[in-house]
Write a protein that holds these residues in place. Structure first.
Motif, PDB file in Angstrom:
ATOM      1  N   SER A 123      -9.186 -14.017  12.211  1.00 49.47           N
ATOM      2  CA  SER A 123      -9.409 -13.753  10.782  1.00 49.47           C
ATOM      3  C   SER A 123      -8.101 -13.815  10.010  1.00 49.47           C
ATOM      4  CB  SER A 123     -10.053 -12.375  10.603  1.00 49.47           C
ATOM      5  OG  SER A 123     -11.302 -12.310  11.255  1.00 49.47           O
ATOM      6  N   LEU A 124      -7.056 -13.180  10.558  1.00 46.64           N
ATOM      7  CA  LEU A 124      -5.743 -13.224   9.906  1.00 46.64           C
ATOM      8  C   LEU A 124      -5.204 -14.649   9.844  1.00 46.64           C
ATOM      9  CD1 LEU A 124      -4.026 -10.059  11.467  1.00 46.64           C
ATOM     10  CD2 LEU A 124      -4.877 -10.329   9.122  1.00 46.64           C
ATOM     11  N   GLY A 125      -5.456 -15.417  10.895  1.00 44.65           N
ATOM     12  CA  GLY A 125      -4.972 -16.790  10.928  1.00 44.65           C
ATOM     13  C   GLY A 125      -5.643 -17.665   9.885  1.00 44.65           C
ATOM     14  N   VAL A 126      -6.952 -17.505   9.721  1.00 48.82           N
ATOM     15  CA  VAL A 126      -7.678 -18.275   8.719  1.00 48.82           C
ATOM     16  C   VAL A 126      -7.188 -17.920   7.317  1.00 48.82           C
ATOM     17  CG1 VAL A 126      -9.940 -18.646   7.666  1.00 48.82           C
ATOM     18  CG2 VAL A 126      -9.718 -18.605  10.157  1.00 48.82           C
ATOM     19  N   VAL A 127      -6.988 -16.618   7.073  1.00 44.51           N
ATOM     20  CA  VAL A 127      -6.478 -16.183   5.765  1.00 44.51           C
ATOM     21  C   VAL A 127      -5.079 -16.751   5.530  1.00 44.51           C
ATOM     22  CG1 VAL A 127      -5.718 -14.186   4.413  1.00 44.51           C
ATOM     23  CG2 VAL A 127      -7.881 -14.099   5.694  1.00 44.51           C
ATOM     24  N   ALA A 128      -4.210 -16.664   6.558  1.00 47.01           N
ATOM     25  CA  ALA A 128      -2.842 -17.166   6.421  1.00 47.01           C
ATOM     26  C   ALA A 128      -2.828 -18.667   6.162  1.00 47.01           C
ATOM     27  CB  ALA A 128      -2.038 -16.845   7.685  1.00 47.01           C
ATOM     28  N   PHE A 129      -3.693 -19.402   6.846  1.00 47.43           N
ATOM     29  CA  PHE A 129      -3.760 -20.847   6.642  1.00 47.43           C
ATOM     30  C   PHE A 129      -4.175 -21.168   5.209  1.00 47.43           C
ATOM     31  CE2 PHE A 129      -5.662 -25.017   6.635  1.00 47.43           C
ATOM     32  CZ  PHE A 129      -4.829 -25.750   7.461  1.00 47.43           C
ATOM     33  N   ASN A 130      -5.171 -20.451   4.695  1.00 47.76           N
ATOM     34  CA  ASN A 130      -5.635 -20.707   3.329  1.00 47.76           C
ATOM     35  C   ASN A 130      -4.576 -20.351   2.294  1.00 47.76           C
ATOM     36  OD1 ASN A 130      -8.160 -21.673   4.101  1.00 47.76           O
ATOM     37  ND2 ASN A 130      -9.032 -19.626   4.218  1.00 47.76           N
ATOM     38  N   VAL A 131      -3.847 -19.245   2.537  1.00 52.77           N
ATOM     39  CA  VAL A 131      -2.772 -18.861   1.619  1.00 52.77           C
ATOM     40  C   VAL A 131      -1.674 -19.906   1.612  1.00 52.77           C
ATOM     41  CG1 VAL A 131      -0.909 -17.185   1.270  1.00 52.77           C
ATOM     42  CG2 VAL A 131      -3.227 -16.392   1.763  1.00 52.77           C
TER      43      VAL A 131
END
Length: 356
Positions: A123-131
């Protein structure tokens, strides 16, 4: 169960050792690359973690706290992946490492630990990628989010399904290995494993642990007269009678042939003998149809108690087996415990009651 836990532990040691070697080699290579690119923060983190992984390699094969060291290694390891993804100078290909998180987590932490570790860091990785990589194009943003989100979910889902299936299959194979195929009772292998566990509990709580060995009377004559199919029915009926009376904490086991054993935690010698006698009467009062005849089944049993009659399973089996033969020699259809005979009905052959 103990052997299963040991196999799982060795499997996880091997997986962690492989991951540590990858971390050491990849950490050094990527650190050198990032130093040349001027990404000094990431290079420093990679060198520090490569050194940490090298230190862990020295203890991973022998540590008694493998689970704790695994958590200590994985948490910063996954955090570094997230940091690398957010750094302006990093490449979007860092996300390929994020997608290894579910595989690594499930292999090293199992079904439950792997699920929560994967859920958090994916979840953190997906958020970081989108940011880090989302553009101003709303449709393109939607496509990026969908691709990254669903691909990550797929990796996590497949890892979870695989680990759950592997765990269920392993549990089933172990259960089959410890089960007698004809009667469904435990076999001698599971008796030994269960005894080790119950003996430890009995020692810690200072409670009794008794063993009953019973052998069906004149069983060979049943096979010779009625055939093995009827003989198998007799064994299965005996197993049903044992299961119906025992507690969940007790263990009924088929040792082989027509010989059975009962492992009774918390039961004294007298209590175990009384239970065996009750089972004997119950079985005797439930005749089995054999065509035009009926067969009344009886058994002879011997009882032994932990401490009084031995401290190991082999000692208890030897004592209970000797007392069982005393019961045979005394006329059969009876229970013997510590020289104490539970005198029962008139001894009769298993075939004497046929066709009554």
């Amino acid at each position: 169960m103990t052997e299963r836990l040991e196999r799982n532990l060795q499997h996880r040691r091997q997986v962690l050792r492989a991951l540590l070697w990858i971390t050491v080699i990849a950490g050094i290579i990527f650190a050198l690359i990032n130093i040349n690119r001027g990404v000094y923060l990431l290079a420093a983190l990679e060198l520090i973690y490569a050194t940490f992984a090298a230190c862990l390699l020295r203890i991973v094969g022998s540590t008694r706290h493998l689970g704790r060291w695994t958590i200590v290694f994985l948490l910063p390891f996954f955090c570094i992946m997230e940091v690398a993804l957010l750094l302006p100078q990093s490449s979007f290909t860092v996300f390929t490492w994020i997608q290894t998180i579910p595989i690594i987590s499930y292999l090293l932490l199992g079904k439950r630990g792997g699920f929560w570790m994967s859920l958090v860091f994916i979840s953190l990785g997906v958020v970081a990628f989108n940011v880090r990589y989302v553009t101003d194009d709303s449709l393109l943003n939607l496509a990026v989010i969908a691709n990254v989100g669903f691909s990550s979910l797929a990796v996590m889902l497949f890892s979870h399904i695989y680990e759950r299936s592997r765990d269920d299959n392993e549990r089933r194979l172990i259960e089959l290995a410890g089960t007698d195929s004809l009667t469904g009772l435990a076999n001698r292998m599971r008796l030994g494993e269960t005894f080790r566990n119950l003996r430890g509990q009995a020692d810690r709580s200072n409670t009794a642990l008794s063993l009953v060995v019973l052998d069906l009377d004149h069983f060979k004559q049943v096979n010779d007269r009625y055939g093995h199919e009827v003989g198998d029915s007799v064994l299965q009926r005996t197993a049903e009678a044992l299961r119906s009376r025992l507690r969940d904490s007790d263990l009924a086991c088929r040792l082989g042939g027509e010989e059975f054993a009962l492992l009774l935690p918390g039961a004294s010698l007298e209590q175990a003998a009384g239970l065996a006698d009750e089972l004997r009467m119950r079985l005797e009062q439930t005749p089995i149809d054999a065509g035009r005849d009926t067969i009344t089944v009886t058994f002879s049993a011997g009882v032994a108690c932990l401490g009084e009659d031995g401290d190991s399973l082999s000692e208890l089996l030897k004592t209970a087996d000797r007392r069982m033969y005393e019961a045979k020699g005394g006329g059969r259809n009876q229970v013997v415990a510590a020289g104490q005979q539970y005198a029962l009905s008139k001894p009769e052959s298993i075939l004497d009651k046929c066709s009554e």
